[in-house]
Motif scaffolding. Structure first.
Motif, PDB file in Angstrom:
ATOM      1  N   ALA A  58       0.825  -1.212   0.000  1.00 59.53           N
ATOM      2  CA  ALA A  58       0.000   0.000   0.000  1.00 59.53           C
ATOM      3  C   ALA A  58       0.859   1.262   0.000  1.00 59.53           C
ATOM      4  CB  ALA A  58      -0.936  -0.002   1.204  1.00 59.53           C
ATOM      5  N   GLU A  59       2.108   1.150   0.378  1.00 60.65           N
ATOM      6  CA  GLU A  59       3.020   2.301   0.410  1.00 60.65           C
ATOM      7  C   GLU A  59       3.597   2.636  -0.962  1.00 60.65           C
ATOM      8  OE1 GLU A  59       3.880   4.425   2.956  1.00 60.65           O
ATOM      9  OE2 GLU A  59       2.157   3.443   3.889  1.00 60.65           O
ATOM     10  N   LEU A  60       3.330   1.792  -1.947  1.00 63.79           N
ATOM     11  CA  LEU A  60       3.927   1.975  -3.271  1.00 63.79           C
ATOM     12  C   LEU A  60       3.542   3.309  -3.906  1.00 63.79           C
ATOM     13  CD1 LEU A  60       5.745   0.830  -5.417  1.00 63.79           C
ATOM     14  CD2 LEU A  60       3.805  -0.441  -6.313  1.00 63.79           C
ATOM     15  N   SER A  61       2.293   3.688  -3.794  1.00 60.91           N
ATOM     16  CA  SER A  61       1.846   4.940  -4.401  1.00 60.91           C
ATOM     17  C   SER A  61       2.623   6.135  -3.848  1.00 60.91           C
ATOM     18  CB  SER A  61       0.348   5.131  -4.168  1.00 60.91           C
ATOM     19  OG  SER A  61      -0.084   6.312  -4.810  1.00 60.91           O
ATOM     20  N   ALA A  62       2.789   6.196  -2.540  1.00 53.67           N
ATOM     21  CA  ALA A  62       3.552   7.287  -1.926  1.00 53.67           C
ATOM     22  C   ALA A  62       5.026   7.209  -2.312  1.00 53.67           C
ATOM     23  CB  ALA A  62       3.403   7.246  -0.403  1.00 53.67           C
TER      24      ALA A  62
END
Length: 157
Positions: free
Chosen positions: A26-30
């Protein structure tokens, strides 16, 4: 244009960051904002012609002379980013210029980010042992003053 390859190289160069993204996808976008700032695809070059003489970095530029402005150097400015050459997952990358700004904002930024996120998510999920290929020569980059990208990126898994 080259954000996927540059982001994969950033992950291979920073295996702890790769492990962290694998643990929390889920941290990939940031993370994409940080990749774009650290190793963005648009290196230089915006050509400008100052209407009057100006001093830039101690150099006098006469009116009407050509000046190339580097987005990469703007995103590596030590007055804006502490330790600018470091890929810091906790860094606030707000204001980075990898996709330009205002009227010069890249029209392909949103689909480029989406494609990069999808590609990296699949790569991280499918190739759990992804690493630099120690037996091969290192990555090769395009030699250009325009968007900088990879010609090859030897990897193993």
């Amino acid at each position: 244009m080259h954000l996927i390859g540059n982001s994969v190289l950033a992950l291979l160069d920073h295996p702890a960051r790769l492990r962290a993204l694998r643990a929390d996808p889920a941290e990939l976008s940031a993370a994409l904002t940080k990749f774009a700032r650290h190793a963005g695809p648009a290196l230089p070059a915006i050509r400008r012609f100052p209407p009057e003489g100006v001093e830039i970095g101690g150099v006098r530029v006469p009116a009407g002379e050509s000046v190339l402005l580097s987005l990469a150097s703007a995103d590596r400015g030590p007055r804006r980013f502490d330790a600018p050459d470091t890929l810091d997952p906790g860094r606030d990358a707000t204001g980075q210029l990898a996709f330009g700004r205002g009227t010069h904002h890249c029209r392909g930024a949103a689909p480029g980010r989406m494609r990069t996120e999808l590609a990296l998510a699949a790569l991280i999920r499918r190739f759990t042992g992804l690493r630099h290929d120690a037996a091969a020569a290192g990555p090769r980059r395009r030699r250009s003053l325009r968007p900088g990208g990879l010609i090859s990126l030897p990897a193993a898994w």
